[in-house]
Design a protein around this motif. Structure first.
Motif, PDB file in Angstrom:
ATOM      1  N   TRP A 189       9.441 -28.237   5.994  1.00  0.00           N
ATOM      2  CA  TRP A 189      10.522 -28.702   6.677  1.00  0.00           C
ATOM      3  C   TRP A 189      11.629 -27.690   6.554  1.00  0.00           C
ATOM      4  CZ3 TRP A 189      15.449 -30.001   4.933  1.00  0.00           C
ATOM      5  CH2 TRP A 189      16.311 -30.014   5.830  1.00  0.00           C
ATOM      6  N   LYS A 190      11.994 -27.240   5.040  1.00  0.00           N
ATOM      7  CA  LYS A 190      13.035 -26.197   4.736  1.00  0.00           C
ATOM      8  C   LYS A 190      12.542 -25.090   5.771  1.00  0.00           C
ATOM      9  CE  LYS A 190      14.417 -28.243   0.427  1.00  0.00           C
ATOM     10  NZ  LYS A 190      14.525 -27.871  -1.143  1.00  0.00           N
ATOM     11  N   ILE A 191      11.238 -24.375   5.442  1.00  0.00           N
ATOM     12  CA  ILE A 191      11.196 -23.110   6.075  1.00  0.00           C
ATOM     13  C   ILE A 191      11.391 -23.398   7.666  1.00  0.00           C
ATOM     14  CG2 ILE A 191       9.436 -21.748   6.934  1.00  0.00           C
ATOM     15  CD1 ILE A 191       8.141 -22.322   4.134  1.00  0.00           C
ATOM     16  N   THR A 192      11.057 -24.470   8.220  1.00  0.00           N
ATOM     17  CA  THR A 192      11.227 -24.408   9.769  1.00  0.00           C
ATOM     18  C   THR A 192      12.769 -24.781   9.961  1.00  0.00           C
ATOM     19  OG1 THR A 192       9.219 -25.712   9.868  1.00  0.00           O
ATOM     20  CG2 THR A 192      10.515 -26.079  11.760  1.00  0.00           C
ATOM     21  N   PHE A 193      13.360 -25.445   9.285  1.00  0.00           N
ATOM     22  CA  PHE A 193      14.924 -25.725   9.460  1.00  0.00           C
ATOM     23  C   PHE A 193      15.751 -24.224   9.492  1.00  0.00           C
ATOM     24  CE2 PHE A 193      18.707 -27.716   7.754  1.00  0.00           C
ATOM     25  CZ  PHE A 193      19.398 -27.789   8.840  1.00  0.00           C
ATOM     26  N   GLN A 194      15.049 -23.547   8.541  1.00  0.00           N
ATOM     27  CA  GLN A 194      15.815 -22.219   8.102  1.00  0.00           C
ATOM     28  C   GLN A 194      15.427 -21.241   9.492  1.00  0.00           C
ATOM     29  OE1 GLN A 194      13.856 -21.487   4.518  1.00  0.00           O
ATOM     30  NE2 GLN A 194      15.617 -21.739   3.261  1.00  0.00           N
ATOM     31  N   LYS A 195      14.275 -21.255  10.125  1.00  0.00           N
ATOM     32  CA  LYS A 195      13.964 -20.505  11.125  1.00  0.00           C
ATOM     33  C   LYS A 195      14.613 -21.114  12.256  1.00  0.00           C
ATOM     34  CE  LYS A 195       9.739 -19.397  13.858  1.00  0.00           C
ATOM     35  NZ  LYS A 195       8.379 -19.631  14.066  1.00  0.00           N
ATOM     36  N   LEU A 196      14.659 -21.996  12.572  1.00  0.00           N
ATOM     37  CA  LEU A 196      15.504 -22.600  13.761  1.00  0.00           C
ATOM     38  C   LEU A 196      17.053 -22.378  13.827  1.00  0.00           C
ATOM     39  CD1 LEU A 196      13.564 -26.294  14.311  1.00  0.00           C
ATOM     40  CD2 LEU A 196      13.361 -23.951  15.606  1.00  0.00           C
ATOM     41  N   MET A 197      17.646 -22.670  12.577  1.00  0.00           N
ATOM     42  CA  MET A 197      19.078 -22.319  12.455  1.00  0.00           C
ATOM     43  C   MET A 197      19.495 -20.797  12.254  1.00  0.00           C
ATOM     44  SD  MET A 197      21.096 -24.883  12.114  1.00  0.00           S
ATOM     45  CE  MET A 197      22.465 -23.844  11.332  1.00  0.00           C
ATOM     46  N   SER A 198      18.431 -19.790  12.003  1.00  0.00           N
ATOM     47  CA  SER A 198      18.616 -18.453  11.774  1.00  0.00           C
ATOM     48  C   SER A 198      19.661 -18.097  13.054  1.00  0.00           C
ATOM     49  CB  SER A 198      17.563 -17.993  11.597  1.00  0.00           C
ATOM     50  OG  SER A 198      17.996 -16.496  11.318  1.00  0.00           O
ATOM     51  N   PRO A 199      19.059 -18.253  14.232  1.00  0.00           N
ATOM     52  CA  PRO A 199      19.809 -17.495  15.548  1.00  0.00           C
ATOM     53  C   PRO A 199      21.090 -18.294  15.814  1.00  0.00           C
ATOM     54  CG  PRO A 199      17.542 -18.251  16.040  1.00  0.00           C
ATOM     55  CD  PRO A 199      17.845 -19.039  14.830  1.00  0.00           C
ATOM     56  N   LEU A 200      21.511 -19.128  15.002  1.00  0.00           N
ATOM     57  CA  LEU A 200      22.810 -19.810  15.075  1.00  0.00           C
ATOM     58  C   LEU A 200      23.848 -19.364  14.335  1.00  0.00           C
ATOM     59  CD1 LEU A 200      21.632 -23.417  16.202  1.00  0.00           C
ATOM     60  CD2 LEU A 200      22.363 -21.727  17.565  1.00  0.00           C
ATOM     61  N   LEU A 201      23.307 -18.674  13.226  1.00  0.00           N
ATOM     62  CA  LEU A 201      24.303 -18.164  11.990  1.00  0.00           C
ATOM     63  C   LEU A 201      25.094 -17.028  12.493  1.00  0.00           C
ATOM     64  CD1 LEU A 201      22.131 -19.225   8.975  1.00  0.00           C
ATOM     65  CD2 LEU A 201      23.657 -20.426   9.951  1.00  0.00           C
ATOM     66  N   LYS A 202      26.105 -17.381  13.340  1.00  0.00           N
ATOM     67  CA  LYS A 202      26.829 -16.195  13.801  1.00  0.00           C
ATOM     68  C   LYS A 202      28.260 -16.706  14.200  1.00  0.00           C
ATOM     69  CE  LYS A 202      24.301 -16.090  18.120  1.00  0.00           C
ATOM     70  NZ  LYS A 202      23.425 -15.311  18.992  1.00  0.00           N
ATOM     71  N   VAL A 203      29.199 -15.793  14.226  1.00  0.00           N
ATOM     72  CA  VAL A 203      30.833 -16.240  14.328  1.00  0.00           C
ATOM     73  C   VAL A 203      30.832 -16.897  15.673  1.00  0.00           C
ATOM     74  CG1 VAL A 203      31.659 -14.860  12.654  1.00  0.00           C
ATOM     75  CG2 VAL A 203      31.210 -14.091  14.823  1.00  0.00           C
ATOM     76  N   GLU A 204      29.937 -16.205  16.565  1.00  0.00           N
ATOM     77  CA  GLU A 204      29.809 -16.885  18.163  1.00  0.00           C
ATOM     78  C   GLU A 204      29.552 -18.155  18.425  1.00  0.00           C
ATOM     79  OE1 GLU A 204      29.389 -12.467  18.017  1.00  0.00           O
ATOM     80  OE2 GLU A 204      28.336 -14.234  17.013  1.00  0.00           O
TER      81      GLU A 204
END
Length: 208
Positions: free
Chosen positions: A97-112
């Motif tokens: 789950w942690k790996i999956t959560f990190q993968k899904l969140m990665s594109p959102l970790l930006k100031v936009e």
């Protein structure tokens, strides 16, 4: 109005606008039932897996601010993807789950998507995500600044109250003692009974 447009309308009321296309795409690729619920004190969101159903269910509290709503949405979608890819026997918040959560969140970790004051502790949190973002003191404090009632509430985090001061929690009075890791030893007034209370508890400071 079709299902996609209905969900887009719901997202427009609860999510940061720049995150809506991504969140909608996650739903389109792996469809699930989605419901916005009234506030639940024990959880921010919920993922329900039923073996007898081909379509699973995700629910999220409708009173969350947009950034907390987004994190919770991705958290719950990560549960769905984990079960689909690794099977239902995997631990709810295990390494898969942690790996999956990190993968899904990665594109959102930006100031936009996230304000910088949230992005910094959120990026740190995602290095080893917990079962709930509500368990991360620094992230939760930054997220709470964007709650709808933040500027009118008299409540503060127990972590921000100085030892020895009194406070009210759920109609009961306490005195703050010492901090023990993630919890605080508190003395109930006037019974003198001792309790361990989460640092993240929202409390109302009292004058001595």
């Amino acid at each position: 109005m079709n299902s996609t447009e209905k969900l887009r309308l719901i997202f427009s009321k609860h999510l940061p606008q720049n995150s809506i296309p991504y969140c909608l795409d996650l739903w389109i690729k792996n469809g699930f039932n989605f419901t916005v619920t009234p506030t639940r004190k024990t959880k921010l969101g919920d993922f329900r897996w039923r073996r007898d159903s081909s379509r699973q269910t995700i629910t999220i509290n409708g009173t969350l601010n947009p950034y907390q709503f987004l994190i919770t949405y991705i958290h719950e979608v990560a549960h769905l993807h984990t079960y689909l890819h690794y099977g239902v026997e995997t631990a709810p918040h295990g390494k898969e789950w942690k790996i999956t959560f990190q993968k899904l969140m990665s594109p959102l970790l930006k100031v936009e998507i996230f304000p910088k004051d949230i992005l910094i502790p959120l990026s740190r949190h995602m290095r080893n995500p917990k079962a709930s973002s509500a368990g991360d003191l620094f992230l939760n404090k930054e997220l709470s600044k964007y709650d709808l009632n933040h500027h009118v509430s008299e409540e503060v985090f127990l972590a921000d109250l100085k030892p020895g001061l009194q406070f009210e929690l759920q109609g009961r009075k306490f005195k703050k003692k010492e901090t023990r890791r993630t919890r605080v030893l508190c003395e109930e007034i006037p019974s003198g009974k001792k309790f361990l209370i989460s640092q993240l508890a929202k409390i109302k400071p009292l004058e001595d």
